[in-house]
Scaffold this motif. Sequence first.
Motif, PDB file in Angstrom:
ATOM      1  N   CYS A  38       0.835  -1.204   0.000  1.00 29.34           N
ATOM      2  CA  CYS A  38       0.000   0.000   0.000  1.00 29.34           C
ATOM      3  C   CYS A  38       0.867   1.249   0.000  1.00 29.34           C
ATOM      4  O   CYS A  38       1.651   1.448   0.934  1.00 29.34           O
ATOM      5  CB  CYS A  38      -0.905  -0.011   1.225  1.00 29.34           C
ATOM      6  SG  CYS A  38      -2.026   1.394   1.339  1.00 29.34           S
TER       7      CYS A  38
ATOM      8  N   LEU B  59      -2.112   6.308   0.389  1.00 30.77           N
ATOM      9  CA  LEU B  59      -3.328   5.528   0.615  1.00 30.77           C
ATOM     10  C   LEU B  59      -3.387   5.056   2.062  1.00 30.77           C
ATOM     11  O   LEU B  59      -4.463   5.038   2.677  1.00 30.77           O
ATOM     12  CB  LEU B  59      -3.379   4.324  -0.327  1.00 30.77           C
ATOM     13  CG  LEU B  59      -3.496   4.598  -1.832  1.00 30.77           C
ATOM     14  CD1 LEU B  59      -3.716   3.294  -2.587  1.00 30.77           C
ATOM     15  CD2 LEU B  59      -4.627   5.572  -2.137  1.00 30.77           C
TER      16      LEU B  59
ATOM     17  N   ARG C 243      -4.841   7.644   4.423  1.00 30.84           N
ATOM     18  CA  ARG C 243      -6.292   7.751   4.295  1.00 30.84           C
ATOM     19  C   ARG C 243      -7.002   6.558   4.937  1.00 30.84           C
ATOM     20  O   ARG C 243      -8.084   6.690   5.523  1.00 30.84           O
ATOM     21  CB  ARG C 243      -6.681   7.880   2.828  1.00 30.84           C
ATOM     22  CG  ARG C 243      -6.363   9.272   2.261  1.00 30.84           C
ATOM     23  CD  ARG C 243      -6.140   9.254   0.754  1.00 30.84           C
ATOM     24  NE  ARG C 243      -7.240   8.622   0.037  1.00 30.84           N
ATOM     25  CZ  ARG C 243      -7.173   8.289  -1.258  1.00 30.84           C
ATOM     26  NH1 ARG C 243      -6.058   8.532  -1.951  1.00 30.84           N
ATOM     27  NH2 ARG C 243      -8.190   7.720  -1.850  1.00 30.84           N
TER      28      ARG C 243
ATOM     29  N   ARG D 150     -13.555   3.617  -0.393  1.00 29.00           N
ATOM     30  CA  ARG D 150     -13.039   4.192  -1.644  1.00 29.00           C
ATOM     31  C   ARG D 150     -11.528   3.978  -1.763  1.00 29.00           C
ATOM     32  O   ARG D 150     -11.021   3.625  -2.845  1.00 29.00           O
ATOM     33  CB  ARG D 150     -13.371   5.685  -1.685  1.00 29.00           C
ATOM     34  CG  ARG D 150     -12.963   6.348  -3.017  1.00 29.00           C
ATOM     35  CD  ARG D 150     -13.357   7.821  -3.044  1.00 29.00           C
ATOM     36  NE  ARG D 150     -12.565   8.647  -2.129  1.00 29.00           N
ATOM     37  CZ  ARG D 150     -13.032   9.214  -1.045  1.00 29.00           C
ATOM     38  NH1 ARG D 150     -14.294   9.052  -0.691  1.00 29.00           N
ATOM     39  NH2 ARG D 150     -12.248   9.950  -0.271  1.00 29.00           N
ATOM     40  N   THR D 151     -10.816   4.157  -0.664  1.00 28.06           N
ATOM     41  CA  THR D 151      -9.369   4.017  -0.703  1.00 28.06           C
ATOM     42  C   THR D 151      -8.961   2.571  -0.948  1.00 28.06           C
ATOM     43  O   THR D 151      -8.008   2.295  -1.686  1.00 28.06           O
ATOM     44  CB  THR D 151      -8.750   4.522   0.616  1.00 28.06           C
ATOM     45  OG1 THR D 151      -9.182   5.871   0.850  1.00 28.06           O
ATOM     46  CG2 THR D 151      -7.235   4.504   0.552  1.00 28.06           C
TER      47      THR D 151
ATOM     48  N   GLU E 188      -9.177   1.695  -4.492  1.00 27.40           N
ATOM     49  CA  GLU E 188      -7.999   2.206  -5.198  1.00 27.40           C
ATOM     50  C   GLU E 188      -6.821   1.254  -5.042  1.00 27.40           C
ATOM     51  O   GLU E 188      -6.077   0.995  -6.006  1.00 27.40           O
ATOM     52  CB  GLU E 188      -7.627   3.590  -4.680  1.00 27.40           C
ATOM     53  CG  GLU E 188      -8.599   4.701  -5.054  1.00 27.40           C
ATOM     54  CD  GLU E 188      -8.111   6.065  -4.570  1.00 27.40           C
ATOM     55  OE1 GLU E 188      -6.890   6.327  -4.656  1.00 27.40           O
ATOM     56  OE2 GLU E 188      -8.945   6.857  -4.094  1.00 27.40           O
TER      57      GLU E 188
END
Length: 448
Positions: free
Chosen positions: A169, A173, A176, A199-200, A203
């Motif tokens: 990661c 990110l 968050r 949402r993260t 991603e």
Amino acid sequence: MTSDRPGPPPGCPAHASRTPLYGPAFTADASSVYAELRRHGAIAPVEIAPGTPAMLVIGYHTALEVLRDPATFPRDPRRWQERVPADCPVLPMMGYRPNALFTDGAAHARVRGATTDALARIELNDLRSYVEDTADMLIDRFGASGKADLISEYARILPLMVFNLLFGCPPDLGDRLVEGMSGIFELVEPEKANELLTRTLFELVALKRARPGPDMTSWLMEHPAELTDEEMVHQLVTLQGGGTEPEMNLIGNGVRLLLSDDRFASDLSGGSLPIEDAIDEILWTDPPIANYATSYPRSDLNVAGARLPEGEPVVISFTGANTDPSLSFERTGNRAHLAWGAGPHACPAQMQARLIASVAIEKLLDRLPDMRLAVPADQLTWRPGFFHRGLTALPVEFEPLPAQATAAEEPRDPAPPPPAPRPAETSRPSRGRSQRRRSTLMGWWRGQ
């Protein structure tokens, strides 16, 4: 089921009142609330958010039986979820997700199997080395000042960096993800926090689909279980939730105990580092996840003198069960606590979690042997939220360290990790290690 001790019969007025497990009174003195709840017996009626009733299991033996019986106490919350408002603040922690935490039977075995297989690919010696390097780097940052808040400057950052490494990661990110997970645990704008978290993670999944690597996210993707993107995201929620917030609390609570409890402080002054004993004590008395492992009975039940309504949350109080006064066995050196859960949903990463906390605490005591609390222990404050047990801050003082190079500098050539950990090497980490192993994971982190 076996009752821990007799409680009031169903319909008793004592069962009509519900104790709130939210607000400043609970946060400030949770132990008194658990003690008061014991008047109900092994299971007590509570309110986990305004207008949200639940039954809290505070008896050790009853908790163990509930955790081991998913047929009677299934984890799927969707029937309950239909009955609560969409803005219920505990929904982000308790609402259905297609992952191992909220499924049973074959669906659970499929997703959990992918997780346990991926965890088995982490080489524990490399994990230990990375935690040591990260701990040294963080201590170097604040060491020259002679003071630090070990929550914001150490215990929060270290698990995040380990998670970022293990799951491939990127740091932006990861920041968050921690923001989102903290909001869910603390019930601070939980809907907004949950949206940020989800949402993260989508991603991150998209990133690893495009550029897989030697990391947990990629290993989950390539597993024969063939997890979908949605399943990946919601399994990562569980793994990230278990690997950052609780780990931060375990490190912080462990250091607090070592510095404030005379039983441990005297050993420290004599040169002994009873870190494993302190971790066991914390897992018994102040586990980093205080209340969770929620199940939802398929029909009305009478258990341990309490009536459990169909579909109403039955929450396991790990703190309440572990501190059950009816327990007769000695806790010191005993790892029969329920802090990791029990039964088919027991934490699959407890070996890794314990290793990270042990190394993180030992590094602090190695590098800062005269470390002491900057305020009296009874002035430390706890973070809001009934799911977890963690400090808002842990201010300490120590003799300033001389300026020095970060111990994690000068990366060496990495060596590929073997496909499975070696359980025989999960004992307390050695001190003053001169040779550090490097894995391909560590090489990835450094851009090699």
